[in-house]
Write a protein that holds these residues in place. Structure first.
Motif, PDB file in Angstrom:
ATOM      1  N   GLY A 242       0.998  -1.401   0.050  1.00 28.65           N
ATOM      2  CA  GLY A 242      -0.110   0.103  -0.274  1.00 28.65           C
ATOM      3  C   GLY A 242       0.943   1.266  -0.007  1.00 28.65           C
ATOM      4  N   THR A 243       0.580   2.147   0.903  1.00 26.04           N
ATOM      5  CA  THR A 243       1.241   3.465   1.029  1.00 26.04           C
ATOM      6  C   THR A 243       2.286   3.186   1.960  1.00 26.04           C
ATOM      7  OG1 THR A 243      -0.507   4.361   2.451  1.00 26.04           O
ATOM      8  CG2 THR A 243      -0.569   4.647  -0.022  1.00 26.04           C
ATOM      9  N   ALA A 244       2.487   2.129   2.509  1.00 30.56           N
ATOM     10  CA  ALA A 244       3.473   2.116   3.704  1.00 30.56           C
ATOM     11  C   ALA A 244       4.911   2.066   3.216  1.00 30.56           C
ATOM     12  CB  ALA A 244       3.286   0.783   4.649  1.00 30.56           C
ATOM     13  N   VAL A 245       5.810   2.420   4.074  1.00 29.40           N
ATOM     14  CA  VAL A 245       7.307   2.697   3.687  1.00 29.40           C
ATOM     15  C   VAL A 245       8.256   2.432   4.837  1.00 29.40           C
ATOM     16  CG1 VAL A 245       9.198   4.429   3.113  1.00 29.40           C
ATOM     17  CG2 VAL A 245       7.011   4.695   1.945  1.00 29.40           C
ATOM     18  N   ARG A 246       9.249   1.606   4.712  1.00 34.66           N
ATOM     19  CA  ARG A 246      10.188   1.471   6.029  1.00 34.66           C
ATOM     20  C   ARG A 246      11.315   2.108   5.559  1.00 34.66           C
ATOM     21  NH1 ARG A 246      11.792  -3.923   5.129  1.00 34.66           N
ATOM     22  NH2 ARG A 246      10.118  -4.690   6.458  1.00 34.66           N
ATOM     23  N   LEU A 247      11.888   2.792   6.714  1.00 34.85           N
ATOM     24  CA  LEU A 247      13.191   3.567   6.769  1.00 34.85           C
ATOM     25  C   LEU A 247      13.908   3.068   7.641  1.00 34.85           C
ATOM     26  CD1 LEU A 247      10.487   5.851   6.687  1.00 34.85           C
ATOM     27  CD2 LEU A 247      12.023   7.242   6.366  1.00 34.85           C
ATOM     28  N   THR A 248      15.307   2.618   7.070  1.00 33.22           N
ATOM     29  CA  THR A 248      16.204   2.127   7.955  1.00 33.22           C
ATOM     30  C   THR A 248      17.314   3.264   7.964  1.00 33.22           C
ATOM     31  OG1 THR A 248      15.664   0.016   6.885  1.00 33.22           O
ATOM     32  CG2 THR A 248      18.029   0.215   8.083  1.00 33.22           C
ATOM     33  N   VAL A 249      17.712   3.428   9.330  1.00 32.65           N
ATOM     34  CA  VAL A 249      18.655   4.482   9.762  1.00 32.65           C
ATOM     35  C   VAL A 249      19.688   4.193  10.994  1.00 32.65           C
ATOM     36  CG1 VAL A 249      16.984   5.645  11.360  1.00 32.65           C
ATOM     37  CG2 VAL A 249      18.729   6.848  10.124  1.00 32.65           C
ATOM     38  N   ALA A 250      20.659   4.498  11.064  1.00 36.17           N
ATOM     39  CA  ALA A 250      21.774   4.339  12.151  1.00 36.17           C
ATOM     40  C   ALA A 250      20.707   4.654  13.356  1.00 36.17           C
ATOM     41  CB  ALA A 250      22.901   5.208  12.064  1.00 36.17           C
ATOM     42  N   ALA A 251      20.944   3.958  14.366  1.00 35.04           N
ATOM     43  CA  ALA A 251      20.077   4.207  15.663  1.00 35.04           C
ATOM     44  C   ALA A 251      20.292   5.507  16.242  1.00 35.04           C
ATOM     45  CB  ALA A 251      20.498   3.086  16.741  1.00 35.04           C
ATOM     46  N   ALA A 252      21.641   6.138  16.090  1.00 36.64           N
ATOM     47  CA  ALA A 252      21.841   7.428  16.472  1.00 36.64           C
ATOM     48  C   ALA A 252      21.049   8.386  15.746  1.00 36.64           C
ATOM     49  CB  ALA A 252      23.260   7.738  16.328  1.00 36.64           C
ATOM     50  N   HIS A 253      20.623   8.410  14.654  1.00 39.34           N
ATOM     51  CA  HIS A 253      19.717   9.409  14.047  1.00 39.34           C
ATOM     52  C   HIS A 253      18.203   9.009  14.240  1.00 39.34           C
ATOM     53  CE1 HIS A 253      22.944  11.481  11.693  1.00 39.34           C
ATOM     54  NE2 HIS A 253      23.391  10.194  11.503  1.00 39.34           N
ATOM     55  N   SER A 254      17.855   8.042  14.929  1.00 43.77           N
ATOM     56  CA  SER A 254      16.578   7.502  14.902  1.00 43.77           C
ATOM     57  C   SER A 254      15.529   8.657  15.712  1.00 43.77           C
ATOM     58  CB  SER A 254      16.330   6.225  15.396  1.00 43.77           C
ATOM     59  OG  SER A 254      16.838   6.226  16.812  1.00 43.77           O
ATOM     60  N   ASP A 255      16.220   9.264  16.683  1.00 43.21           N
ATOM     61  CA  ASP A 255      15.404  10.253  17.388  1.00 43.21           C
ATOM     62  C   ASP A 255      14.861  11.486  16.744  1.00 43.21           C
ATOM     63  OD1 ASP A 255      14.924   8.600  19.554  1.00 43.21           O
ATOM     64  OD2 ASP A 255      16.631   9.779  20.942  1.00 43.21           O
ATOM     65  N   ALA A 256      15.950  12.139  16.032  1.00 41.56           N
ATOM     66  CA  ALA A 256      15.994  13.014  14.900  1.00 41.56           C
ATOM     67  C   ALA A 256      15.087  12.648  13.841  1.00 41.56           C
ATOM     68  CB  ALA A 256      17.380  13.579  14.509  1.00 41.56           C
ATOM     69  N   LEU A 257      14.991  11.545  13.341  1.00 42.33           N
ATOM     70  CA  LEU A 257      14.181  11.133  12.240  1.00 42.33           C
ATOM     71  C   LEU A 257      12.808  10.994  12.758  1.00 42.33           C
ATOM     72  CD1 LEU A 257      13.822  10.106   9.361  1.00 42.33           C
ATOM     73  CD2 LEU A 257      14.313   7.773  10.189  1.00 42.33           C
ATOM     74  N   LEU A 258      12.411  10.681  13.721  1.00 43.58           N
ATOM     75  CA  LEU A 258      11.125  10.285  14.346  1.00 43.58           C
ATOM     76  C   LEU A 258      10.470  11.802  14.405  1.00 43.58           C
ATOM     77  CD1 LEU A 258      11.421   7.495  16.551  1.00 43.58           C
ATOM     78  CD2 LEU A 258       9.762   7.654  14.400  1.00 43.58           C
ATOM     79  N   ARG A 259      11.332  12.687  15.202  1.00 49.07           N
ATOM     80  CA  ARG A 259      10.967  13.999  15.100  1.00 49.07           C
ATOM     81  C   ARG A 259      10.686  14.792  13.956  1.00 49.07           C
ATOM     82  NH1 ARG A 259      11.533  17.331  19.595  1.00 49.07           N
ATOM     83  NH2 ARG A 259      13.206  15.971  20.551  1.00 49.07           N
ATOM     84  N   HIS A 260      11.397  14.577  12.894  1.00 49.67           N
ATOM     85  CA  HIS A 260      11.130  15.233  11.857  1.00 49.67           C
ATOM     86  C   HIS A 260       9.878  14.762  10.941  1.00 49.67           C
ATOM     87  CE1 HIS A 260      12.784  17.368   8.254  1.00 49.67           C
ATOM     88  NE2 HIS A 260      12.319  16.437   7.586  1.00 49.67           N
ATOM     89  N   LEU A 261       9.468  13.251  11.184  1.00 58.08           N
ATOM     90  CA  LEU A 261       8.589  12.584  10.539  1.00 58.08           C
ATOM     91  C   LEU A 261       7.315  13.227  11.032  1.00 58.08           C
ATOM     92  CD1 LEU A 261       9.931   9.168  10.204  1.00 58.08           C
ATOM     93  CD2 LEU A 261       9.217  10.724   8.306  1.00 58.08           C
ATOM     94  N   LEU A 262       7.273  13.217  12.484  1.00 58.38           N
ATOM     95  CA  LEU A 262       6.138  13.641  13.230  1.00 58.38           C
ATOM     96  C   LEU A 262       5.668  15.024  13.011  1.00 58.38           C
ATOM     97  CD1 LEU A 262       6.600  11.536  16.329  1.00 58.38           C
ATOM     98  CD2 LEU A 262       5.092  10.953  14.234  1.00 58.38           C
ATOM     99  N   THR A 263       6.714  16.143  12.745  1.00 55.47           N
ATOM    100  CA  THR A 263       6.474  17.311  12.931  1.00 55.47           C
ATOM    101  C   THR A 263       6.578  17.996  11.616  1.00 55.47           C
ATOM    102  OG1 THR A 263       8.862  17.990  13.444  1.00 55.47           O
ATOM    103  CG2 THR A 263       7.345  17.813  15.197  1.00 55.47           C
ATOM    104  N   GLY A 264       6.704  17.095  10.330  1.00 55.74           N
ATOM    105  CA  GLY A 264       6.885  17.795   9.106  1.00 55.74           C
ATOM    106  C   GLY A 264       5.658  17.830   8.534  1.00 55.74           C
ATOM    107  N   ARG A 265       5.563  18.077   7.264  1.00 56.40           N
ATOM    108  CA  ARG A 265       4.483  18.356   6.379  1.00 56.40           C
ATOM    109  C   ARG A 265       4.877  17.553   5.076  1.00 56.40           C
ATOM    110  NH1 ARG A 265       2.638  18.943  10.503  1.00 56.40           N
ATOM    111  NH2 ARG A 265       1.363  20.594  11.302  1.00 56.40           N
ATOM    112  N   PRO A 266       3.839  16.825   4.416  1.00 54.43           N
ATOM    113  CA  PRO A 266       2.565  16.280   5.225  1.00 54.43           C
ATOM    114  C   PRO A 266       2.879  15.198   6.566  1.00 54.43           C
ATOM    115  CG  PRO A 266       3.230  14.970   3.239  1.00 54.43           C
ATOM    116  CD  PRO A 266       4.130  15.830   3.378  1.00 54.43           C
ATOM    117  N   ALA A 267       2.067  15.272   7.352  1.00 57.89           N
ATOM    118  CA  ALA A 267       2.466  14.300   8.659  1.00 57.89           C
ATOM    119  C   ALA A 267       2.370  12.898   8.144  1.00 57.89           C
ATOM    120  CB  ALA A 267       1.385  14.810   9.595  1.00 57.89           C
ATOM    121  N   VAL A 268       2.867  11.970   8.951  1.00 59.26           N
ATOM    122  CA  VAL A 268       2.765  10.659   8.375  1.00 59.26           C
ATOM    123  C   VAL A 268       2.613   9.965   9.600  1.00 59.26           C
ATOM    124  CG1 VAL A 268       4.689  10.804   6.751  1.00 59.26           C
ATOM    125  CG2 VAL A 268       5.282  10.141   8.948  1.00 59.26           C
ATOM    126  N   ARG A 269       2.108   8.704   9.627  1.00 57.98           N
ATOM    127  CA  ARG A 269       1.508   7.762  10.776  1.00 57.98           C
ATOM    128  C   ARG A 269       2.384   6.586  10.918  1.00 57.98           C
ATOM    129  NH1 ARG A 269      -2.304   3.498  11.235  1.00 57.98           N
ATOM    130  NH2 ARG A 269      -2.671   3.305   9.141  1.00 57.98           N
TER     131      ARG A 269
END
Length: 280
Positions: A242-269
């Motif tokens: 469907g419209t799902a995507v998996r993002l694989t990232v170094a663990a050290a970047h994961s908090d920054a990635l999640l913050r960006h995803l949850l506060t960016g536009r468009p919002a993602v689930r």
């Protein structure tokens, strides 16, 4: 930004603090500057910031720079909030946006309750948090951190670690000096050392770790649209059902990635977050 043949000395007959420095830092790079005390690390950052002019060579910087100095002058006639508002305005933000970003960073550093306190009455550690916040709220293309972690408590150091990773992940060029050799280990894209002769050389130690934990973040993108902006950590993207995507990232970047995803536009689930050990 680029330094070409840069040298710096004070006075015509003064000792060369920096000499023949060549350095190019591209957007998205996170670069450590190391060296013994007095070798010119802070001078190098001040040259990049435009606070000082080189005695030889040239410094080319595209866009503005935000700078956390080694020593922050607390005896300024502002409270914390008013100072951050003024800095934001200097960087071209609207009053409303500067006020919003100031509140956000005061909150992230846990000092929102000190917003109305004059800088002269803040503790040294709280003043350092304001010093860091004034650089981070600008969201400038170049971020310069000169011993910015010194005086911060462990929680605030972690916030600054994350912020530096966020800035480079979003396309900013970040240069930092810190006495802790493990600072941002595994995240830096290059490391240099200033020698006693004023020359800048690649550091012997590797800048980026070759192995470590990975995080998998699965998200649902509304209507299959693009993900928001440039993603911290440059994750590997894998299309799922469907419209799902998996993002694989170094663990050290994961908090920054999640913050960006949850506060960016468009919002993602966010559907799932899991840790995976893998050689990089």
């Amino acid at each position: 930004m680029e330094l070409a043949g840069v040298g710096k000395r004070y006075g015509r007959g003064g000792r060369w603090i920096l000499r023949g420095v060549d350095l190019a830092v591209r957007p998205g790079e996170l670069v450590r500057i190391a060296g013994a005390n007095g070798t010119g690390k802070s001078t190098l950052l001040r040259l990049v910031a435009g606070i000082e002019r080189p005695s030889a060579g040239r410094v080319v910087r595209r866009g503005t720079a935000a700078y956390v100095p080694e020593r922050f002058p607390p005896a300024l006639p502002f409270d914390a909030s008013a100072y951050l508002l003024r800095v934001g305005r200097v960087h071209g933000l609207s009053a409303a946006e500067a006020r919003r970003r100031a509140g956000e960073w005061l909150d992230r550093f846990g000092i929102a309750d000190r917003a109305g306190t004059p800088l002269s009455r803040l503790s040294k550690g709280t003043c350092q948090k304001v010093a860091v916040a004034q650089a981070l709220l600008a969201d400038a293309p170049v971020l310069l951190l000169d011993e910015a972690w010194t005086g911060l408590d462990p929680a605030a150091r972690a916030v600054l670690d994350e912020a530096a990773a966020e800035r480079s992940g979003a396309g900013g060029a970040v240069l930092f000096v810190d006495h802790d050799p493990a600072r941002l280990a595994g995240l830096t894209t290059a490391a240099y050392r200033v020698g006693t002769d004023g020359a800048l050389r690649l550091a012997e130690e590797p800048a980026v770790a070759v192995g470590g934990a990975l995080m998998e973040v699965e998200v649902d993108v509304p209507d299959g649209g693009p993900l928001p902006g440039r993603l911290p950590g440059a994750p590997e993207l894998t299309a799922l059902a469907g419209t799902a995507v998996r993002l694989t990232v170094a663990a050290a970047h994961s908090d920054a990635l999640l913050r960006h995803l949850l506060t960016g536009r468009p919002a993602v689930r966010v559907l799932a977050v899991r840790r995976r050990e893998e050689e990089r």
